[in-house]
Write a protein that holds these residues in place. Structure first.
Motif, PDB file in Angstrom:
ATOM      1  N   ALA A   1     -13.595  -1.322  -8.812  1.00 51.69           N
ATOM      2  CA  ALA A   1     -13.197  -1.584  -7.417  1.00 51.69           C
ATOM      3  C   ALA A   1     -11.679  -1.522  -7.316  1.00 51.69           C
ATOM      4  CB  ALA A   1     -13.705  -2.946  -6.964  1.00 51.69           C
ATOM      5  N   ILE A   2     -11.179  -0.729  -6.379  1.00 52.32           N
ATOM      6  CA  ILE A   2      -9.742  -0.615  -6.177  1.00 52.32           C
ATOM      7  C   ILE A   2      -9.248  -1.816  -5.371  1.00 52.32           C
ATOM      8  CG2 ILE A   2      -7.905   0.770  -5.126  1.00 52.32           C
ATOM      9  CD1 ILE A   2      -9.587   3.239  -5.616  1.00 52.32           C
ATOM     10  N   LEU A   3      -8.346  -2.588  -5.970  1.00 51.12           N
ATOM     11  CA  LEU A   3      -7.811  -3.777  -5.305  1.00 51.12           C
ATOM     12  C   LEU A   3      -6.454  -3.515  -4.668  1.00 51.12           C
ATOM     13  CD1 LEU A   3      -8.735  -6.515  -7.952  1.00 51.12           C
ATOM     14  CD2 LEU A   3     -10.101  -5.645  -6.047  1.00 51.12           C
ATOM     15  N   ILE A   4      -5.700  -2.584  -5.262  1.00 49.11           N
ATOM     16  CA  ILE A   4      -4.417  -2.181  -4.684  1.00 49.11           C
ATOM     17  C   ILE A   4      -4.383  -0.663  -4.649  1.00 49.11           C
ATOM     18  CG2 ILE A   4      -1.900  -2.178  -4.932  1.00 49.11           C
ATOM     19  CD1 ILE A   4      -2.083  -4.859  -6.313  1.00 49.11           C
ATOM     20  N   ASP A   5      -4.060  -0.109  -3.497  1.00 56.02           N
ATOM     21  CA  ASP A   5      -4.012   1.342  -3.323  1.00 56.02           C
ATOM     22  C   ASP A   5      -2.651   1.714  -2.746  1.00 56.02           C
ATOM     23  OD1 ASP A   5      -4.421   4.003  -2.908  1.00 56.02           O
ATOM     24  OD2 ASP A   5      -6.159   3.785  -1.593  1.00 56.02           O
ATOM     25  N   ASN A   6      -1.813   2.372  -3.591  1.00 49.63           N
ATOM     26  CA  ASN A   6      -0.463   2.778  -3.169  1.00 49.63           C
ATOM     27  C   ASN A   6       0.340   1.611  -2.590  1.00 49.63           C
ATOM     28  OD1 ASN A   6      -0.267   5.593  -3.833  1.00 49.63           O
ATOM     29  ND2 ASN A   6      -1.792   5.984  -2.247  1.00 49.63           N
ATOM     30  N   GLY A   7       0.344   0.500  -3.323  1.00 48.67           N
ATOM     31  CA  GLY A   7       1.154  -0.652  -2.940  1.00 48.67           C
ATOM     32  C   GLY A   7       0.559  -1.525  -1.864  1.00 48.67           C
ATOM     33  N   LYS A   8      -0.648  -1.205  -1.394  1.00 46.23           N
ATOM     34  CA  LYS A   8      -1.293  -1.995  -0.344  1.00 46.23           C
ATOM     35  C   LYS A   8      -2.562  -2.642  -0.884  1.00 46.23           C
ATOM     36  CE  LYS A   8       0.425   0.920   3.430  1.00 46.23           C
ATOM     37  NZ  LYS A   8       0.052   1.778   4.583  1.00 46.23           N
ATOM     38  N   VAL A   9      -2.695  -3.936  -0.635  1.00 46.76           N
ATOM     39  CA  VAL A   9      -3.868  -4.679  -1.096  1.00 46.76           C
ATOM     40  C   VAL A   9      -5.077  -4.296  -0.246  1.00 46.76           C
ATOM     41  CG1 VAL A   9      -4.878  -6.957  -1.439  1.00 46.76           C
ATOM     42  CG2 VAL A   9      -2.441  -6.599  -1.880  1.00 46.76           C
ATOM     43  N   VAL A  10      -6.177  -3.945  -0.908  1.00 41.45           N
ATOM     44  CA  VAL A  10      -7.413  -3.584  -0.207  1.00 41.45           C
ATOM     45  C   VAL A  10      -8.226  -4.865  -0.020  1.00 41.45           C
ATOM     46  CG1 VAL A  10      -9.431  -2.081  -0.195  1.00 41.45           C
ATOM     47  CG2 VAL A  10      -7.332  -1.329  -1.341  1.00 41.45           C
ATOM     48  N   LEU A  11      -8.050  -5.500   1.130  1.00 42.40           N
ATOM     49  CA  LEU A  11      -8.639  -6.820   1.367  1.00 42.40           C
ATOM     50  C   LEU A  11     -10.162  -6.791   1.343  1.00 42.40           C
ATOM     51  CD1 LEU A  11      -6.276  -8.162   4.177  1.00 42.40           C
ATOM     52  CD2 LEU A  11      -6.319  -8.807   1.758  1.00 42.40           C
ATOM     53  N   LYS A  12     -10.769  -5.727   1.866  1.00 41.51           N
ATOM     54  CA  LYS A  12     -12.230  -5.688   1.911  1.00 41.51           C
ATOM     55  C   LYS A  12     -12.825  -5.679   0.502  1.00 41.51           C
ATOM     56  CE  LYS A  12     -12.699  -0.646   2.360  1.00 41.51           C
ATOM     57  NZ  LYS A  12     -13.282   0.459   3.168  1.00 41.51           N
ATOM     58  N   ASN A  13     -12.142  -5.016  -0.454  1.00 40.67           N
ATOM     59  CA  ASN A  13     -12.631  -5.010  -1.838  1.00 40.67           C
ATOM     60  C   ASN A  13     -12.413  -6.355  -2.508  1.00 40.67           C
ATOM     61  OD1 ASN A  13     -13.549  -2.418  -1.641  1.00 40.67           O
ATOM     62  ND2 ASN A  13     -11.815  -1.482  -2.702  1.00 40.67           N
ATOM     63  N   LEU A  14     -11.316  -7.030  -2.147  1.00 39.54           N
ATOM     64  CA  LEU A  14     -11.099  -8.388  -2.667  1.00 39.54           C
ATOM     65  C   LEU A  14     -12.244  -9.299  -2.254  1.00 39.54           C
ATOM     66  CD1 LEU A  14      -7.285  -9.182  -2.166  1.00 39.54           C
ATOM     67  CD2 LEU A  14      -8.482  -8.766  -4.315  1.00 39.54           C
ATOM     68  N   LYS A  15     -12.642  -9.201  -0.990  1.00 44.64           N
ATOM     69  CA  LYS A  15     -13.711 -10.059  -0.484  1.00 44.64           C
ATOM     70  C   LYS A  15     -15.051  -9.712  -1.128  1.00 44.64           C
ATOM     71  CE  LYS A  15     -11.479 -10.851   3.994  1.00 44.64           C
ATOM     72  NZ  LYS A  15     -11.533 -10.614   5.464  1.00 44.64           N
ATOM     73  N   ARG A  16     -15.312  -8.418  -1.294  1.00 48.25           N
ATOM     74  CA  ARG A  16     -16.579  -7.996  -1.904  1.00 48.25           C
ATOM     75  C   ARG A  16     -16.702  -8.492  -3.343  1.00 48.25           C
ATOM     76  NH1 ARG A  16     -16.649  -1.642  -0.025  1.00 48.25           N
ATOM     77  NH2 ARG A  16     -17.264  -1.976   2.163  1.00 48.25           N
ATOM     78  N   GLN A  17     -15.571  -8.535  -4.046  1.00 45.32           N
ATOM     79  CA  GLN A  17     -15.592  -8.947  -5.450  1.00 45.32           C
ATOM     80  C   GLN A  17     -15.333 -10.444  -5.617  1.00 45.32           C
ATOM     81  OE1 GLN A  17     -16.516  -6.764  -7.735  1.00 45.32           O
ATOM     82  NE2 GLN A  17     -16.598  -5.131  -6.189  1.00 45.32           N
ATOM     83  N   PHE A  18     -15.215 -11.169  -4.492  1.00 47.00           N
ATOM     84  CA  PHE A  18     -14.912 -12.613  -4.532  1.00 47.00           C
ATOM     85  C   PHE A  18     -13.657 -12.866  -5.361  1.00 47.00           C
ATOM     86  CE2 PHE A  18     -19.503 -12.213  -3.949  1.00 47.00           C
ATOM     87  CZ  PHE A  18     -19.685 -12.952  -2.786  1.00 47.00           C
ATOM     88  N   PHE A  19     -12.648 -12.034  -5.119  1.00 44.25           N
ATOM     89  CA  PHE A  19     -11.395 -12.074  -5.873  1.00 44.25           C
ATOM     90  C   PHE A  19     -10.291 -12.515  -4.918  1.00 44.25           C
ATOM     91  CE2 PHE A  19      -8.241 -10.598  -8.899  1.00 44.25           C
ATOM     92  CZ  PHE A  19      -8.912 -10.616 -10.103  1.00 44.25           C
ATOM     93  N   SER A  20      -9.689 -13.665  -5.171  1.00 47.44           N
ATOM     94  CA  SER A  20      -8.683 -14.190  -4.254  1.00 47.44           C
ATOM     95  C   SER A  20      -7.353 -13.467  -4.446  1.00 47.44           C
ATOM     96  CB  SER A  20      -8.483 -15.690  -4.470  1.00 47.44           C
ATOM     97  OG  SER A  20      -7.835 -15.931  -5.706  1.00 47.44           O
ATOM     98  N   LEU A  21      -6.528 -13.493  -3.412  1.00 47.38           N
ATOM     99  CA  LEU A  21      -5.209 -12.873  -3.480  1.00 47.38           C
ATOM    100  C   LEU A  21      -4.339 -13.574  -4.519  1.00 47.38           C
ATOM    101  CD1 LEU A  21      -3.257 -10.780  -2.366  1.00 47.38           C
ATOM    102  CD2 LEU A  21      -2.610 -12.411  -0.583  1.00 47.38           C
ATOM    103  N   ASP A  22      -4.454 -14.892  -4.598  1.00 43.97           N
ATOM    104  CA  ASP A  22      -3.670 -15.645  -5.585  1.00 43.97           C
ATOM    105  C   ASP A  22      -4.016 -15.212  -7.010  1.00 43.97           C
ATOM    106  OD1 ASP A  22      -2.265 -17.122  -3.734  1.00 43.97           O
ATOM    107  OD2 ASP A  22      -3.749 -18.742  -3.678  1.00 43.97           O
TER     108      ASP A  22
END
Length: 235
Positions: free
Chosen positions: A104-125
């Motif tokens: 799962a791509i979490l960062i794409d060209n310096g931008k955080v992919v929020l929808k993938n963070l949520k799908r993977q239950f991965f917090s920004l912190d």
């Protein structure tokens, strides 16, 4: 000889000790037979498998009424199941994605992919923490950050943040080799001496230069491709 293999309601201390030794041996073989991928690159399925195998293996110790027969049958069944699914995963990419999960791509060209963070239950912190562990303190330095099926995060920095390599400077880099251990806790490893192209007399002469008169005084000694000796003395 106490009974240790059947259904035992009141197991003796000696019988319990024998069961412990047998379970320890089975646990050793379980660790050897499970693929290294399952240990070093643990997917969700691998984690569940190892957890279940551990619970089954120790069951005869937790309850004397559980015979080794009842423990071995599900143990080997799970081994067979794991082997079959692993082989199918090697043959079918779709099945592998279903079974082991997709990156799962979490960062794409310096931008955080929020929808993938949520799908993977991965917090920004947690993501920022993983970046800091990799000595990255600014998300804009990252071209891609990918959450792998085994839980590890692969990070690719943007081009300008990558360190300069000899290839970039059109320089020839000298090759590097892993030094050979020739003394380990006072014991000479003759096989590695032969690989290094030296003998025991050569070793003794070079140790004498460093004030060593007995191999037993050396905790660790290595030799590199240029026959340079590293010596770590005891104490």
């Amino acid at each position: 000889m106490p009974d240790v293999f059947g259904n035992i309601e009141h197991i003796s201390l000696l019988g319990y000790l024998i069961r412990t030794v047998i379970v320890g041996a089975i646990g050793f073989f379980v660790g050897r037979l499970v693929s290294k991928r399952a240990v070093n690159q643990m997917t969700t399925y691998d984690f569940a498998l190892i957890w279940i195998l551990g619970a089954i293996t120790v069951s005869p110790l937790l309850d004397g009424k559980i015979s080794f027969t009842y423990m071995l049958i599900p143990l080997f069944t799970l081994f067979l199941w794991h082997t079959i699914f692993s082989l199918i995963s090697l043959k079918s990419r779709k099945f592998s994605f279903f079974f082991n999960g997709k990156p799962a791509i979490l960062i794409d060209n310096g931008k955080v992919v929020l929808k993938n963070l949520k799908r993977q239950f991965f917090s920004l912190d947690l993501l920022l923490s993983e970046l800091r562990v990799n000595n990255i303190f600014d998300v804009s330095q990252v071209k891609y950050a990918i959450l792998e099926p085994n839980g590890h995060i692969s990070i690719m920095k943007v081009e300008k943040e990558n360190p300069v390599t000899p290839a970039d400077m059109k320089l020839t880099a000298s090759s590097t080799d892993i030094p050979l251990v020739i003394i380990n806790e006072g014991k000479v490893i003759h096989e590695n001496l032969a690989k290094a192209g030296v003998d025991e007399q050569w070793l003794m002469n070079n140790l004498a230069v460093q004030g060593v008169v007995d191999f037993k005084d050396v905790f660790l000694s290595t030799i590199n491709r240029n026959k340079k000796l590293f010596v770590l003395k005891n104490g």
